[in-house]
Every structure is written in structure tokens, then in C-alpha cells.
Design a protein around this motif. Structure first.
Motif, PDB file in Angstrom:
ATOM      1  N   PHE A 147      41.351  46.748  50.753  1.00  0.00           N
ATOM      2  CA  PHE A 147      39.965  47.139  50.481  1.00  0.00           C
ATOM      3  C   PHE A 147      39.614  47.097  48.995  1.00  0.00           C
ATOM      4  CE2 PHE A 147      37.413  48.541  54.152  1.00  0.00           C
ATOM      5  CZ  PHE A 147      38.298  48.161  55.148  1.00  0.00           C
ATOM      6  N   ALA A 148      40.600  46.840  48.148  1.00  0.00           N
ATOM      7  CA  ALA A 148      40.267  46.631  46.735  1.00  0.00           C
ATOM      8  C   ALA A 148      39.724  45.224  46.519  1.00  0.00           C
ATOM      9  CB  ALA A 148      41.492  46.879  45.861  1.00  0.00           C
ATOM     10  N   GLY A 149      39.539  44.478  47.604  1.00  0.00           N
ATOM     11  CA  GLY A 149      38.870  43.186  47.472  1.00  0.00           C
ATOM     12  C   GLY A 149      39.651  42.006  48.001  1.00  0.00           C
ATOM     13  N   ASP A 150      40.297  42.175  49.166  1.00  0.00           N
ATOM     14  CA  ASP A 150      41.024  41.040  49.743  1.00  0.00           C
ATOM     15  C   ASP A 150      40.059  40.172  50.549  1.00  0.00           C
ATOM     16  OD1 ASP A 150      42.552  39.276  51.284  1.00  0.00           O
ATOM     17  OD2 ASP A 150      44.272  40.609  51.283  1.00  0.00           O
ATOM     18  N   GLY A 151      39.378  39.295  49.840  1.00  0.00           N
ATOM     19  CA  GLY A 151      38.511  38.338  50.524  1.00  0.00           C
ATOM     20  C   GLY A 151      39.305  37.154  51.063  1.00  0.00           C
ATOM     21  N   TYR A 152      40.596  37.109  50.712  1.00  0.00           N
ATOM     22  CA  TYR A 152      41.458  35.989  51.100  1.00  0.00           C
ATOM     23  C   TYR A 152      41.708  35.995  52.603  1.00  0.00           C
ATOM     24  CZ  TYR A 152      45.508  32.860  50.116  1.00  0.00           C
ATOM     25  OH  TYR A 152      46.397  31.827  50.026  1.00  0.00           O
ATOM     26  N   HIS A 153      41.835  37.213  53.183  1.00  0.00           N
ATOM     27  CA  HIS A 153      42.204  37.294  54.599  1.00  0.00           C
ATOM     28  C   HIS A 153      41.005  37.124  55.534  1.00  0.00           C
ATOM     29  CE1 HIS A 153      40.408  41.274  54.618  1.00  0.00           C
ATOM     30  NE2 HIS A 153      40.733  41.460  55.880  1.00  0.00           N
ATOM     31  N   THR A 154      39.811  37.338  54.996  1.00  0.00           N
ATOM     32  CA  THR A 154      38.633  37.451  55.870  1.00  0.00           C
ATOM     33  C   THR A 154      38.427  36.231  56.773  1.00  0.00           C
ATOM     34  OG1 THR A 154      37.686  38.776  54.112  1.00  0.00           O
ATOM     35  CG2 THR A 154      36.214  38.153  55.900  1.00  0.00           C
ATOM     36  N   PRO A 155      38.413  35.018  56.222  1.00  0.00           N
ATOM     37  CA  PRO A 155      38.142  33.877  57.107  1.00  0.00           C
ATOM     38  C   PRO A 155      39.297  33.542  58.048  1.00  0.00           C
ATOM     39  CG  PRO A 155      38.496  33.125  54.855  1.00  0.00           C
ATOM     40  CD  PRO A 155      38.544  34.623  54.814  1.00  0.00           C
ATOM     41  N   VAL A 156      40.450  34.161  57.846  1.00  0.00           N
ATOM     42  CA  VAL A 156      41.592  33.910  58.739  1.00  0.00           C
ATOM     43  C   VAL A 156      41.719  35.044  59.756  1.00  0.00           C
ATOM     44  CG1 VAL A 156      44.069  33.495  58.874  1.00  0.00           C
ATOM     45  CG2 VAL A 156      42.763  32.656  56.900  1.00  0.00           C
ATOM     46  N   LYS A 163      42.607  52.204  35.291  1.00  0.00           N
ATOM     47  CA  LYS A 163      42.174  53.262  36.206  1.00  0.00           C
ATOM     48  C   LYS A 163      42.618  52.970  37.644  1.00  0.00           C
ATOM     49  CE  LYS A 163      39.804  55.592  33.091  1.00  0.00           C
ATOM     50  NZ  LYS A 163      40.304  56.890  32.594  1.00  0.00           N
ATOM     51  N   GLY A 164      42.845  51.710  37.960  1.00  0.00           N
ATOM     52  CA  GLY A 164      43.312  51.353  39.298  1.00  0.00           C
ATOM     53  C   GLY A 164      42.221  51.019  40.296  1.00  0.00           C
ATOM     54  N   HIS A 165      40.975  51.365  39.977  1.00  0.00           N
ATOM     55  CA  HIS A 165      39.894  51.113  40.930  1.00  0.00           C
ATOM     56  C   HIS A 165      39.523  49.625  40.933  1.00  0.00           C
ATOM     57  CE1 HIS A 165      39.756  55.353  40.238  1.00  0.00           C
ATOM     58  NE2 HIS A 165      39.092  55.271  39.100  1.00  0.00           N
ATOM     59  N   GLY A 166      39.074  49.144  42.092  1.00  0.00           N
ATOM     60  CA  GLY A 166      38.682  47.738  42.148  1.00  0.00           C
ATOM     61  C   GLY A 166      37.712  47.482  43.282  1.00  0.00           C
ATOM     62  N   ILE A 167      36.902  46.455  43.127  1.00  0.00           N
ATOM     63  CA  ILE A 167      35.920  46.108  44.158  1.00  0.00           C
ATOM     64  C   ILE A 167      35.781  44.591  44.231  1.00  0.00           C
ATOM     65  CG2 ILE A 167      33.958  46.319  42.537  1.00  0.00           C
ATOM     66  CD1 ILE A 167      32.307  47.459  44.904  1.00  0.00           C
ATOM     67  N   GLY A 168      35.637  44.096  45.439  1.00  0.00           N
ATOM     68  CA  GLY A 168      35.314  42.689  45.643  1.00  0.00           C
ATOM     69  C   GLY A 168      33.848  42.589  46.008  1.00  0.00           C
ATOM     70  N   LEU A 169      33.139  41.760  45.284  1.00  0.00           N
ATOM     71  CA  LEU A 169      31.702  41.578  45.542  1.00  0.00           C
ATOM     72  C   LEU A 169      31.513  40.150  46.028  1.00  0.00           C
ATOM     73  CD1 LEU A 169      30.484  43.283  42.245  1.00  0.00           C
ATOM     74  CD2 LEU A 169      30.272  44.251  44.539  1.00  0.00           C
ATOM     75  N   GLY A 170      31.458  39.991  47.344  1.00  0.00           N
ATOM     76  CA  GLY A 170      31.279  38.652  47.903  1.00  0.00           C
ATOM     77  C   GLY A 170      29.799  38.360  48.033  1.00  0.00           C
ATOM     78  N   HIS A 171      29.399  37.177  47.651  1.00  0.00           N
ATOM     79  CA  HIS A 171      27.982  36.866  47.853  1.00  0.00           C
ATOM     80  C   HIS A 171      27.804  35.498  48.472  1.00  0.00           C
ATOM     81  CE1 HIS A 171      26.369  34.319  44.365  1.00  0.00           C
ATOM     82  NE2 HIS A 171      27.664  34.277  44.258  1.00  0.00           N
TER      83      HIS A 171
END
Ligand code: FES
Ligand SMILES: [Fe+2]
Length: 438
Positions: free
Chosen positions: A212-221, A250-258
Motif C-alpha cells: 500500500f506504499a504504492g505497489d502499482g507493479y502488481h495491479t495489472p497482474v 519518515k518512512g511514509h509513501g504514496i503512489g499516485l496513479g493517474h
């Protein structure tokens, strides 16, 4: 390969892991190991600001929920003045667990063992046989429930077991900019849509925090069916567009897919979208307008996801928000809490639609949830295999990425969204805590 002979102290192993993270490597063993789990309890969950509850879960005086920080069970309650307190859910007399319910309303908590009674703010007010038994030696004020620091941001109530830790504001360190994308939905903010789903899974909490810190890699699979069947109002080919944003140190992260074809503030009713433009800063509105999916983790174990989901395949989706907490209960085992957040000022129809979308996608039987947990449980299982535990995994995507100078938000924003930058930042912070550097 990161080796940990049994004779090597775990702290030395963590130092070795920390050096590996800088080179884009992280070991499987971290995801299923009794020693790592114990060290996380001792050095991470005892120091970090950890999520407890959303204020809307306890809106009225006397409302309470019981939650955890690490393995510590807490009562999070709103007192008669409206203030929120977190106290250890453990009686000061002989240590019985005080409140066995998960939620409710109570002005006082009475221990079921010998009957000591506390106000919902934690003060001891009732002791059976006070005069005859204690003969004036017991001072009630000395035996309140053990209080835990609390602070809140936009309705999110966090607790910290360390009285010396920096403030919540400092801990979040600019990630508030991105939290607002989930929380400032309309001028009234958001509320929980009912109590959380929660369930036990043989999955390590860190796998979820990373995803949830931004794994957009797995989404289409892993979630390919969603694209194929039209549940996403977008084509899967656009998933890699957008930014991975991390807050360094800080360790926080977000993936912003557009997706270029996704309308600004799409998936929200018009009047709500207009209010959101008012509630957000111009920089936030710019980021929001370009975002179709936002998936982020507040270190260590709280995550958010906002995305559109089409209840009728092929039609424009309704945007829902889920908030989730990964409560570790053992090595490679966790209790998942999952909420649906809805705009407080939205119509009942929209709230119901958003909740339906959430439930179908990310409720405990949600389709996406099943896809993810199938993979995460197997990753955890493999991490405990003797031939696997000393294997490192590559975290080398975007090793040379430079921050995008045009990106209007705080932190380190890199393109594309599919990137390991956020994960290296997450694991570096984890190593900071486990080595005692944080
Ligand atoms: S343990 Fe609670 S009153 Fe004795
Ligand atoms: Fe997923």
C-alpha cells in the motif's frame, strides 16, 4: 544474500539489512521470524506513533473502542467533556483485562475480578473494601489506568507509547499533504461507514504496508480481471503513469496513479467535488485532479486507498476510500482492520454506493482483497522456508531516479509510479527503529 547465523545477534543482522537496503536489497527473513517480530514489538511499536481510531467511531461522550499498539491492548474512549483518551486496558490491581468488548458506550469500566472501577478517562474511582482493606494506605490517584499519549490529525487518532517521542506533527513530517487527499472530501471531512471489518491472516504486516506504499507493479497482474471485466474505468496500460512520493527519513509513501483520460475529481458527485476544491490547497487540488488511484502508507502500519470502481462493468466508477490497519499478532501473522471512509456531507445514496464499491473490492470478501491476501499469504509462507529465509529480494527499481522538480507536493516524487523508491524509504525507516537509530 543476508545471512543470519543463529549465533549472530539480531541487532547485528539488522545493521547488515540496513546496509543492504541502501543497495536495493531486503531479506525474506524479515517477513517471518520470531526474533524480528519481538524486536519490532520492543523497538518499533513502543516508539512510533500508531493509529488507534477515527474520531467518528467514537462520536459521543462515553463511546469507546478497544485497539492495539503492538501487543498492548488499549481502551480509546471519549470522556464526558468530549476529550479522547487512550489507556492501557489492564487493571492496576492484578492486571486483569478490563474491557472485553470491542466497542460500546460506558461512563466507567469495572474490573470483573475484584471490582476496581475507573472513569472512561482512566481515573480510579471505586475500590471495594477501601476503608477496611486498605486502611488509608491506597491513594486512588496513584492507581489510574496507564495513560498513553494521543494526538490527532483530521480525525485520525494516533497513540504513542514513548513519552519522549517527537510530536505527531513532526512524525508525519509533511505526509499530511497526502492524507488530506483521503480526508478532506467535502468541507465536513470524512467519517467511517460502520465498524471495521477485521480478520486474522497468516500474512506479515510489512508485506501489506509495502504494497500500500504504492505497489502499482502488481495491479495489472494480480487484479487483471478488474481491467478485463471493466470494473476499472480505465485501461490497465495507464497504471504506470503518475508519481511515487516518499517522505525521506519518515518512512511514509504514496503512489499516485493517474490516467490522462480520467476526469479531474472524477467519481465524486459534482457538489462534493466543488467543496473538495475549496477544502484543498491549490497544490493539493492540482495533485488530486491528476490522480485516479492513490495508495499510501503511514509508517508503520496504517494505509489508505482511493480508487474508482464500477459497480456496473464498463460504466464510470464511484470513488471509494478504504483505511486499513495491519496489527501484528505474531511472526508472519496479523489482524487486519479495514474501514470504508465516506464524505460526512455526502448524500445517503452516495455513501451507500461508495460502501458497496468498497465492499466488493476491499471488504473482507472483496475481490481485490482476495487477490492480495492469496499472494501475501504465500509470500509469508515462503519466507519461513529454510532455503528462502536468507534470500534477498531486489528493490532496485528507480535507484537513480531524480525527484520531479515540477511536482507541487512535499517529499521525494519520482516518475513513474511503478518504482521501488517508496519501499526503500519504508525499509530504511524500519531499520532505523530496529537498530535504535530512530
Ligand atoms: S484485577 Fe482488577 S480488581 Fe483485581
Ligand atoms: Fe492489490
Amino acid at each position: 544474500m543476508t545471512t543470519r547465523p543463529d549465533t549472530q545477534p539480531l541487532t547485528a543482522w539488522v545493521e547488515q539489512v540496513r546496509a543492504g537496503i541502501e543497495n536495493g536489497r531486503f531479506p525474506a527473513r524479515a517477513f517471518k521470524d520470531q526474533g524480528v517480530h519481538d524486536l519490532e514489538q520492543e523497538r518499533l511499536f513502543s516508539k512510533a506513533w500508531c493509529f488507534l481510531a477515527h474520531e467518528s467511531e467514537i462520536p459521543s461522550p462515553g463511546d469507546y473502542v478497544t485497539r492495539y499498539i503492538g501487543n498492548n491492548n488499549l481502551i480509546v474512549a471519549r470522556d464526558e467533556n468530549g476529550d479522547i483518551h487512550a489507556n492501557l486496558n489492564v487493571c492496576r490491581h492484578r492486571g486483569n483485562v478490563m474491557c472485553k468488548a470491542e466497542m460500546g458506550n460506558a461512563s466507567h469500566f469495572r474490573c470483573s475480578y475484584h471490582g476496581w472501577t475507573y472513569k472512561n478517562s482512566g481515573e480510579l474511582v471505586g475500590v471495594p473494601y477501601m476503608k477496611e482493606g486498605y486502611e488509608g494506605r491506597l491513594k486512588r490517584k496513584d492507581w489510574s489506568l496507564v495513560r498513553v499519549r494521543v494526538d490527532a490529525y483530521e480525525g485520525l487518532v494516533f497513540g504513542c507509547l514513548d513519552p519522549e517521542a517527537p510530536s505527531l506533527e513532526e512524525y508525519l513530517g509533511g505526509f499530511q499533504f497526502y492524507l488530506d487527499l483521503y480526508l478532506k472530501h467535502g468541507l465536513g471531512g470524512v467519517e467511517v461507514h460502520g465498524p471495521p471489518d477485521h480478520w486474522i491472516a497468516d500474512t506479515d504486516w510489512k508485506i501489506c504496508a509495502e504494497n500500500f506504499a504504492g505497489d502499482g507493479y502488481h495491479t495489472p497482474v494480480a487484479h487483471q480481471w478488474g481491467f478485463n471485466l471493466g470494473y476499472f474505468p480505465s485501461s490497465g496500460s495507464t497504471h504506470s503513469q503518475g508519481w511515487a512520493v516518499s517522505i525521506p527519513d519518515k518512512g511514509h509513501g504514496i503512489g499516485l496513479g493517474h490516467s490522462p483520460d480520467f476526469p479531474a475529481f472524477g467519481g465524486f458527485p459534482d457538489e462534493l467535488a466543488a467543496e473538495m476544491r475549496q477544502a484543498l490547497s491549490p497544490e493539493q487540488a492540482e495533485v488530486f485532479a491528476r490522480t485516479r488511484t492513490a495508495v499510501g502508507t503511514v509508517f508503520p502500519n496504517l494505509s489508505f486507498l482511493m480508487q474508482p470502481f464500477s459497480l456496473v462493468p464498463g460504466e464510470p466508477g464511484v470513488r471509494f476510500v478504504t483505511m486499513r490497519l495491519y496489527h501484528p499478532v505474531g511472526p508472519g501473522r496479523m489482524e487486519m482492520y479495514s474501514w470504508c471512509l465516506v464524505p460526512r456531507d455526502a448524500s445517503a445514496e452516495y455513501k451507500t454506493e461508495a460502501y458497496r464499491a468498497y465492499t466488493l473490492a476491499f471488504g473482507q470478501a472483496g475481490t481485490f482483497e482476495q487477490d492480495d491476501f492469496e499472494n501475501w499469504t504465500k509470500v509469508t509462507q515462503a519466507a519461513g522456508m529454510t532455503m528462502v529465509r536468507d534470500i534477498d529480494f531486489p528493490y532496485i527499481m528507480g535507484m537513480e531516479s531524480e525527484p520531479d522538480p515540477a511536482f507541487p507536493g512535499p517529499g521525494h516524487a519520482v516518475v513513474p509510479y511503478v518504482n521501488d523508491t517508496n519501499f526503500r524509504n519504508l525499509w530504511a525507516r524500519w531499520a532505523d527503529y530496529l537498530t535504535g537509530e530512530a
